[in-house]
Design a protein around this motif. Structure first.
Motif, PDB file in Angstrom:
ATOM      1  N   THR A  15      -5.701  -3.097  -0.981  1.00 49.21           N
ATOM      2  CA  THR A  15      -5.044  -3.018   0.331  1.00 49.21           C
ATOM      3  C   THR A  15      -5.549  -4.070   1.302  1.00 49.21           C
ATOM      4  N   LYS A  58       2.021   1.285  -3.706  1.00 44.63           N
ATOM      5  CA  LYS A  58       0.895   1.032  -4.596  1.00 44.63           C
ATOM      6  C   LYS A  58       1.289   0.078  -5.729  1.00 44.63           C
ATOM      7  N   SER A  76       0.810  -1.215   0.000  1.00 48.25           N
ATOM      8  CA  SER A  76       0.000   0.000   0.000  1.00 48.25           C
ATOM      9  C   SER A  76       0.848   1.271   0.000  1.00 48.25           C
ATOM     10  N   TYR A  99       0.154  -7.255   2.735  1.00 43.87           N
ATOM     11  CA  TYR A  99       0.775  -6.750   1.525  1.00 43.87           C
ATOM     12  C   TYR A  99       2.201  -7.221   1.340  1.00 43.87           C
TER      13      TYR A  99
END
Length: 212
Positions: free
Chosen positions: A185, A96, A93, A206
């Motif tokens: 996310t 990205k 996150s 993530y």
């Protein structure tokens, strides 16, 4: 039924050990070469789409998803519960980026760490990418697994808990049957937890701390 995908979309091309490229296909199954690696060392696994050249796109930009790496001792029946996960990375996150975006940016190379305390010996190193571009339909996630053969030297006495492959994923797992475009996310990486010496907690949404 979980889709196996089309293996030509990306493949494990070579390893990078002690900063040196082992060369295309060396120690990649089904060859008989076994590359020595030091327990606790960081090595590179390198994927490609067509060739090993710097302009290779590695994997299509539409094929976003996680990268996972497993190991299993070669002196055990591979069909048994012998596989343990040493690396996982999904969506970050902060940057990205999906792991697939990350390896495209690094020309296919992903650095991972061989656990420092596992027993010395010959292992299969199973690298895998899961492409999620059609995963909103059950059974349509695409899997790209390839194995290398390594000889771990200077290891310890640890025998990580193993899992069966096939058997670690189900078609309706939230990381397999998912529309990742809605909220990447919240993506949960599928499969067992990453093996970490000392029972270090692993962030599974993530990116894991393994190999970073």
């Amino acid at each position: 039924m979980i889709s196996s995908g089309v293996f030509g979309h990306t493949f494990l091309n070579n390893l990078i050990i002690d900063g040196k490229d082992t060369g295309t296909g060396k120690c990649i199954r089904p060859v008989t070469d076994i590359c020595p690696v030091k327990a606790g060392s960081k090595i590179g696994v390198e994927w490609h789409h067509d060739t090993g050249g710097p302009t290779d796109r590695v994997i299509s930009e539409s094929h976003r998803g996680p990268c996972l790496v497993y190991m299993a001792r070669m002196d055990q029946p591979i069909a048994g519960a012998v596989w343990f996960k040493i690396y996982e990375e999904g969506y970050n996150s902060k940057t990205k980026q999906w792991c697939t975006d990350k390896i495209r940016a690094s020309h296919g190379v992903l650095n991972i760490t061989i656990p420092a305390n596992i027993q010395s010996g010959n292992y299969l190193l199973r690298t895998e990418i899961i492409a999620l571009h059609e995963a909103q339909k059950k059974g349509y996630a695409q899997f790209y697994p390839n194995c290398a053969q390594v000889n771990v030297v200077g290891g310890g006495s640890a025998k990580p808990q193993g899992y069966k492959i096939p058997g670690i994923y189900k078609a309706d797992d939230p990381g397999i049957f998912v529309n990742y475009r809605k909220d990447p996310t919240s993506y949960v990486i599928p499969g067992p937890p990453v093996y970490m010496p000392g029972n270090v907690k692993v962030e599974r949404f993530y990116t894991s701390s393994a190999g970073n």
